[in-house]
Design an enzyme around this catalytic site. Structure first.
Site, short mmCIF file in Angstrom:
data_model
loop_
_atom_site.label_atom_id
_atom_site.label_comp_id
_atom_site.label_asym_id
_atom_site.label_seq_id
_atom_site.Cartn_x
_atom_site.Cartn_y
_atom_site.Cartn_z
N GLU A 202 39.75 9.31 42.36
CA GLU A 202 38.92 8.19 41.89
C GLU A 202 37.93 8.65 40.83
O GLU A 202 37.62 7.92 39.89
CB GLU A 202 38.19 7.54 43.06
CG GLU A 202 39.11 6.96 44.13
CD GLU A 202 40.17 6.02 43.55
OE1 GLU A 202 39.89 5.32 42.55
OE2 GLU A 202 41.29 5.98 44.10
N HIS B 236 37.34 6.44 32.16
CA HIS B 236 36.47 5.38 31.64
C HIS B 236 35.45 5.96 30.66
O HIS B 236 35.22 5.40 29.58
CB HIS B 236 35.76 4.68 32.80
CG HIS B 236 34.98 3.48 32.39
ND1 HIS B 236 33.86 3.05 33.07
CD2 HIS B 236 35.12 2.62 31.35
CE1 HIS B 236 33.38 1.97 32.47
NE2 HIS B 236 34.11 1.69 31.43
N HIS C 55 39.45 8.49 37.48
CA HIS C 55 39.35 7.20 36.81
C HIS C 55 38.00 7.04 36.12
O HIS C 55 37.91 6.47 35.03
CB HIS C 55 39.55 6.06 37.82
CG HIS C 55 40.96 5.94 38.31
ND1 HIS C 55 42.04 5.88 37.45
CD2 HIS C 55 41.47 5.85 39.57
CE1 HIS C 55 43.15 5.77 38.18
NE2 HIS C 55 42.84 5.75 39.45
#
Length: 248
Positions: free
Chosen positions: A117, A124, A120
């Site tokens: 996670e 971003h 991610h």
């Protein structure tokens, strides 16, 4: 061959379909079987390595915090959410949400999921193109998934080909989202494994164990794409898209 054999399973009558056995359901059963198999493998792998405690003794939340800081990311909150493996990163709110089975666990499986996670979040921060594309097409995918089936079956019942193909096009929009998701997920896992080893959160042997967890998780996305492709094939068969070519 599969198209011809499946088409033989139903007949047309009066411009519509006989509502008997539809052998295109075999495609659905195949998709469900694949999904169940991959899901079982994922759960078994996570369960196995959730019993292996990381030598660092760090929890999933602590590992996530260290990874984010090592990447120079200080504006992402880490929160705990209910459920099992409901972990996700919300780019719109810059929140990394970890499930109960990950947030406070010190296992190599939990740390791997938390690191994924974080991958991610790093995507971003770095404007990773596939993630931006996936985020941009979320409305299209949501719209398509909600309306594709109603439009298709209304068109099927009333023999209205424009509605049939409108449903198929909308379904393809949802499928596009799943396809774009694949590189996003695989890239996040690769980033996770590198960051875990670079930060010293896991040793090289532990990273190998974690890679098995992330690989099993990634296969659920692959299975979802294959399932949607089988669904698309079913829609095309029911719409008669291959019938003209076969009749020739």
């Amino acid at each position: 061959m599969i198209i011809a054999s499946v088409q033989n399973g139903f007949r047309f009558g009066g411009g519509g379909y006989y509502w008997g056995f539809d052998s295109t359901y075999l495609l659905i059963l195949l998709a469900l079987a694949l999904s169940a198999l991959v899901s079982a493998s994922m759960n078994a792998t996570f369960s196995k390595y959730s019993k292996v405690r990381a030598a660092s003794g760090m929890t999933g939340a602590q590992a996530a915090q260290r990874i984010l800081e090592s990447a120079g990311i200080y504006d992402v909150r880490i929160e705990q959410v209910k459920g099992n493996l409901t972990d996700h990163y919300d780019p719109s709110k810059k929140v990394l949400r970890l499930s109960q089975s990950v947030y406070g666990s010190t296992s190599v499986a939990a740390i791997g999921v938390a690191a994924h996670e974080c991958g991610h979040a790093v995507q971003h921060a770095k404007n990773y193109a596939p993630l931006n594309i996936r985020t941009a097409i979320v409305p299209v995918a949501s719209f398509g998934s909600q309306l594709s089936w109603p439009l298709f079956f209304i068109g099927l019942i009333f023999s209205m080909k424009p509605l049939l193909f409108a449903g198929i096009i909308l379904f393809c929009g949802a499928l596009l989202f799943q396809l774009v998701t694949l590189p996003v997920e695989f890239n996040a896992s690769r980033r996770a494994l590198v960051m875990l080893e670079d930060t010293g959160i896991l040793g090289s042997t532990e990273v190998k164990s974690t890679s098995k967890v992330l690989r099993a998780a990634a296969m659920t996305y692959v299975a979802a794409v294959i399932g949607s492709l089988l669904q698309l094939l079913r829609l095309l068969i029911l719409s008669g898209a291959f019938r003209g070519r076969r009749d020739d």
